[in-house]
Design a protein around this motif. Sequence first.
Motif, short mmCIF file in Angstrom:
data_model
loop_
_atom_site.label_atom_id
_atom_site.label_comp_id
_atom_site.label_asym_id
_atom_site.label_seq_id
_atom_site.Cartn_x
_atom_site.Cartn_y
_atom_site.Cartn_z
N GLU A 34 -70.23 -94.79 -15.41
CA GLU A 34 -70.90 -93.72 -16.17
C GLU A 34 -69.77 -93.07 -17.18
OE1 GLU A 34 -73.36 -90.57 -14.33
OE2 GLU A 34 -72.66 -88.83 -15.70
N ASN A 72 -68.90 -86.94 -20.34
CA ASN A 72 -69.91 -86.32 -20.68
C ASN A 72 -70.13 -86.39 -22.03
OD1 ASN A 72 -69.77 -83.67 -18.37
ND2 ASN A 72 -70.58 -85.68 -18.19
N PHE A 89 -79.85 -84.77 -20.13
CA PHE A 89 -79.20 -83.38 -19.83
C PHE A 89 -80.09 -82.51 -20.64
CE2 PHE A 89 -74.50 -84.60 -19.38
CZ PHE A 89 -74.83 -85.29 -18.28
N LYS A 109 -77.40 -79.32 -16.17
CA LYS A 109 -76.00 -80.17 -16.24
C LYS A 109 -75.07 -79.57 -15.18
CE LYS A 109 -72.44 -82.26 -17.42
NZ LYS A 109 -71.59 -82.37 -16.24
N ASN A 110 -74.95 -80.12 -14.14
CA ASN A 110 -73.92 -79.44 -13.16
C ASN A 110 -74.49 -77.99 -12.96
OD1 ASN A 110 -72.44 -81.70 -14.22
ND2 ASN A 110 -70.68 -81.14 -13.32
N ASN A 147 -79.20 -83.36 -14.70
CA ASN A 147 -78.31 -83.89 -14.37
C ASN A 147 -77.70 -82.67 -12.94
OD1 ASN A 147 -75.72 -85.84 -14.26
ND2 ASN A 147 -75.04 -83.71 -14.31
N ASN A 195 -80.00 -87.25 -9.54
CA ASN A 195 -79.06 -87.14 -8.96
C ASN A 195 -78.47 -85.92 -8.30
OD1 ASN A 195 -78.26 -85.74 -11.46
ND2 ASN A 195 -76.26 -86.70 -11.46
N ASP A 244 -73.94 -88.37 -6.09
CA ASP A 244 -72.76 -88.61 -6.75
C ASP A 244 -71.68 -88.38 -6.06
OD1 ASP A 244 -74.46 -88.65 -9.03
OD2 ASP A 244 -74.16 -86.78 -9.82
N TYR A 279 -68.06 -88.19 -4.83
CA TYR A 279 -66.46 -87.93 -4.94
C TYR A 279 -65.66 -87.45 -3.87
CZ TYR A 279 -68.17 -87.84 -9.90
OH TYR A 279 -68.79 -88.12 -11.22
N GLU A 328 -72.59 -91.99 -9.98
CA GLU A 328 -71.33 -91.36 -10.31
C GLU A 328 -70.61 -91.56 -9.05
OE1 GLU A 328 -70.89 -87.40 -11.81
OE2 GLU A 328 -73.00 -87.33 -12.40
N PHE A 380 -67.50 -92.74 -12.37
CA PHE A 380 -67.42 -91.85 -13.19
C PHE A 380 -66.16 -91.90 -14.37
CE2 PHE A 380 -66.87 -87.81 -15.40
CZ PHE A 380 -68.25 -87.65 -15.87
N VAL A 392 -66.81 -79.12 -10.50
CA VAL A 392 -67.56 -80.32 -10.91
C VAL A 392 -67.98 -81.07 -9.86
CG1 VAL A 392 -66.94 -80.24 -13.47
CG2 VAL A 392 -65.53 -81.66 -11.64
#
Length: 532
Positions: free
Chosen positions: A29, A32, A96, A100-101, A182, A275, A313, A315, A337, A363, A380
């Motif tokens: 990905e 942004n 988006f 978005k987030n 998103n 997501n 996603d 992380y 991601e 990502f 994030v």
Amino acid sequence: MREIPRVEYRNGYKTLLVDGEPFVLLSGELHNSSSSTTAYMEPIWGRMKALHLNSLLFPVTWQQLEPVEGEFHFELVDGLIAQAREHGMRIGILWFGTWKNANCSYAPDWVKTDLERFPRAELEKGRRFQEIPLFDFHLSYTTLSAFAEETTRADARAFAALCAHLRDTDTQRTVVLIQVENETGLLGASRDHSDLADAAFSQKVPSELIDGLLARGEGLVEDIRAALEKRREGTWQEVFGEAADEVFMAWYTALHIESVAKAGKAEYPIPMYANCWLVQGTKPGQYPSGGPVYRVMEVYQTAAPSLDWLAPDIYIPQFCETCERYTKQGNPLFIPETALHPGATARLIWAIGRYHALCFAPFGIDDIGDLMDTSLGAAVGMDASDAMLRQRLDPRVYARANELLQGLMPVLTAHYGTDDLQAVIREDPERDSMAFGSLRLAVRFGARGAEDAPGACLAVRTGENEFYLLGCNCMPRFYSLDPEKPYVEYLTIEEGEFREGRWALRRVLNGDEEILRLGEPTLIKVRVHPFA
Ligand code: DGJ
């Protein structure tokens, strides 16, 4: 005309078909803002192609698509599609739109500035934004309310226009799927407290939701299942107790996404998914409340049948546990991601071998070779305490894994949904071997001096005693589980790769090399012989 990409069950497992064939996104990905101009993208495509990726995921934004209400601008998306075609790559579009987030920064100006028509979520009565401290300044968060019909209508209309345009112009099917919104949800409070949301919260829980949850009974998280055992009718608070706010937000957020996805699919029925910003902290609101976290996956599945899957996603360091969670209720693993660090190579191999993943996409792939920017941290969805995030992923190593996987992919996808494709990874201490009938493939990690390196090994059985092994930093070894034939020897071991569909031999391994020590990603074809 080429077939429209679609989802089909193969071996009881959801498979993505592109040009009528199974397609796994060996992807990345982009940051942004990278796809906001074709000029910026120009040098990126070649670098991504050199990584042996077959696709890229990047945003197409409401802000740039419909800067003035009713005026749609498709030049950018057309330009990006043309660039992808030149490089022989496919695209997954990330829409988006409203979210978005857990923020609405990608809504066009005419949406952002009309607070009456497009109301914001309220964290408490009258408070429409929050400031999250970051270093010595603050990040501001504000979210469109999921309860405003006008917002849903406007978002759905823009998304439908995009889908209709793809239907009419993308006859080569360069775009293979779309992520709808998103990382949805609300940060800063467990539910929206606007008047619209309050009115909905005082209503009874819709019976479709109760029925949908009960139909998915076994996989429900404990507290939601227990709540439904006690009571199946009443207000959100009465039925779900402490979980009420999150279930309520998930239902209405998913209904918004469903309206958008449904409007898009009515124009162009390609695969679509949502997501998720995963659970961080202990309470909804510390992570976006109403997003498709695993606790409420069934709420999403009930409210949003137009979505083909829900995607994490990842992380956080609990990579394996997250993959396991996101394969409940028949959900296929699709990772849009994940962290771009040295663990990514082993995780790619493992996600495909263990869960038959449909996509693996680190990502910020356009920065591969640099350190991940963790400075925004939890703001994030990143767990900055993960030490691996402070190490670089070597592009050469990652490219080699993708190259080997691309060649082997027809063999792999032919075994998706079966026990003939398995994998183990070093970071899952629970499993260090695979069983194929009366053969056991045990894997020891750390090889060639890389004692601490992340490692993984996938194995696909292509004949009774014939396998392909693809691994990194590991030592695989076969054992027999058959008391009648307790010993196993190798007949042939070949190291090589698939080029244009044909096996290309690099070396025949024997002697010292018969003790398999795979360092950098390596593909091996073996025939073994169990005997007494
Ligand atoms: C998750 C988001 O979905 C991405 O758009 C990006 O913000 C990453 N976090 C981290 O930068």
